[in-house]
Motif scaffolding. Sequence first.
Motif, short mmCIF file in Angstrom:
data_model
loop_
_atom_site.label_atom_id
_atom_site.label_comp_id
_atom_site.label_asym_id
_atom_site.label_seq_id
_atom_site.Cartn_x
_atom_site.Cartn_y
_atom_site.Cartn_z
N ARG A 61 2.46 1.80 -3.39
CA ARG A 61 1.51 2.37 -4.36
C ARG A 61 1.34 3.87 -4.14
O ARG A 61 1.24 4.64 -5.09
N GLU A 62 1.33 4.29 -2.87
CA GLU A 62 1.21 5.72 -2.56
C GLU A 62 2.42 6.49 -3.07
O GLU A 62 2.30 7.61 -3.56
N ARG A 86 0.84 -1.21 0.00
CA ARG A 86 0.00 0.00 0.00
C ARG A 86 0.87 1.26 0.00
O ARG A 86 0.64 2.18 -0.77
N ARG A 87 1.90 1.27 0.85
CA ARG A 87 2.78 2.44 0.91
C ARG A 87 3.55 2.62 -0.41
O ARG A 87 3.75 3.74 -0.86
#
Length: 81
Positions: free
Chosen positions: A58-59, A55-56
Amino acid sequence: MTYHAKVIAGGKIVIPADLRREFGMRDGDTVVLDRLADGGLSIRTFDQVVRDTQRRAREIFGAGYTVDQFIAENRADWGEE
Protein backbone atom coordinates in the motif's frame (compact mmCIF):
# COMPACT_ATOMS: atom_id res chain seq x y z
CA MET A 1 9.51 -9.42 29.07
CA THR A 2 12.30 -11.78 28.07
CA TYR A 3 11.67 -15.44 27.29
CA HIS A 4 14.08 -18.35 27.06
CA ALA A 5 13.80 -21.56 25.07
CA LYS A 6 16.10 -24.51 24.49
CA VAL A 7 16.95 -26.03 21.16
CA ILE A 8 16.17 -29.74 21.49
CA ALA A 9 16.80 -32.80 19.32
CA GLY A 10 16.22 -32.16 15.65
CA GLY A 11 16.70 -28.38 16.03
CA LYS A 12 13.26 -27.88 17.55
CA ILE A 13 12.48 -24.84 19.69
CA VAL A 14 9.40 -24.73 21.89
CA ILE A 15 7.80 -21.28 21.93
CA PRO A 16 6.43 -20.56 25.43
CA ALA A 17 2.67 -21.13 25.73
CA ASP A 18 1.81 -17.57 26.74
CA LEU A 19 3.55 -16.23 23.61
CA ARG A 20 1.76 -18.78 21.41
CA ARG A 21 -1.56 -17.66 22.88
CA GLU A 22 -0.71 -13.95 22.53
CA PHE A 23 0.16 -14.36 18.85
CA GLY A 24 -2.60 -16.86 18.09
CA MET A 25 -0.22 -19.67 17.17
CA ARG A 26 -1.73 -23.14 16.85
CA ASP A 27 -0.19 -26.56 16.27
CA GLY A 28 0.79 -26.88 12.63
CA ASP A 29 0.94 -23.10 11.96
CA THR A 30 3.77 -21.79 9.81
CA VAL A 31 6.25 -19.31 11.25
CA VAL A 32 8.77 -17.30 9.24
CA LEU A 33 12.36 -16.95 10.41
CA ASP A 34 14.34 -13.92 9.23
CA ARG A 35 17.99 -13.03 9.76
CA LEU A 36 18.31 -9.53 11.16
CA ALA A 37 21.01 -7.06 10.11
CA ASP A 38 22.52 -7.18 13.60
CA GLY A 39 22.90 -10.95 13.41
CA GLY A 40 19.75 -11.69 15.39
CA LEU A 41 16.77 -13.82 14.48
CA SER A 42 13.15 -12.77 14.01
CA ILE A 43 10.26 -15.23 14.37
CA ARG A 44 6.93 -14.06 12.94
CA THR A 45 3.66 -15.77 12.19
CA PHE A 46 2.72 -16.23 8.56
CA ASP A 47 -0.24 -13.86 9.12
CA GLN A 48 2.13 -11.18 10.44
CA VAL A 49 4.27 -11.49 7.31
CA VAL A 50 1.21 -11.21 5.05
CA ARG A 51 -0.05 -8.09 6.89
CA ASP A 52 3.41 -6.48 6.74
CA THR A 53 3.72 -7.23 3.02
CA GLN A 54 0.25 -5.78 2.35
CA ARG A 55 1.14 -2.63 4.32
CA ARG A 56 4.37 -2.16 2.36
CA ALA A 57 2.54 -2.71 -0.94
CA ARG A 58 0.00 0.00 0.00
CA GLU A 59 2.89 2.37 0.76
CA ILE A 60 4.46 1.67 -2.63
CA PHE A 61 1.41 1.39 -4.90
CA GLY A 62 -1.29 3.29 -3.01
CA ALA A 63 -4.31 2.02 -1.12
CA GLY A 64 -6.60 1.55 -4.14
CA TYR A 65 -4.14 -0.30 -6.38
CA THR A 66 -5.32 -3.79 -7.34
CA VAL A 67 -3.65 -6.94 -8.58
CA ASP A 68 -5.71 -6.64 -11.78
CA GLN A 69 -4.23 -3.17 -12.38
CA PHE A 70 -0.74 -4.50 -11.78
CA ILE A 71 -1.23 -7.35 -14.25
CA ALA A 72 -2.77 -5.05 -16.88
CA GLU A 73 0.10 -2.56 -16.60
CA ASN A 74 2.69 -5.30 -16.92
CA ARG A 75 0.94 -6.83 -19.90
CA ALA A 76 0.85 -3.39 -21.55
CA ASP A 77 4.59 -2.93 -20.83
CA TRP A 78 5.29 -6.24 -22.55
CA GLY A 79 2.90 -5.64 -25.44
CA GLU A 80 0.47 -8.35 -24.35
CA GLU A 81 -2.67 -6.22 -24.24
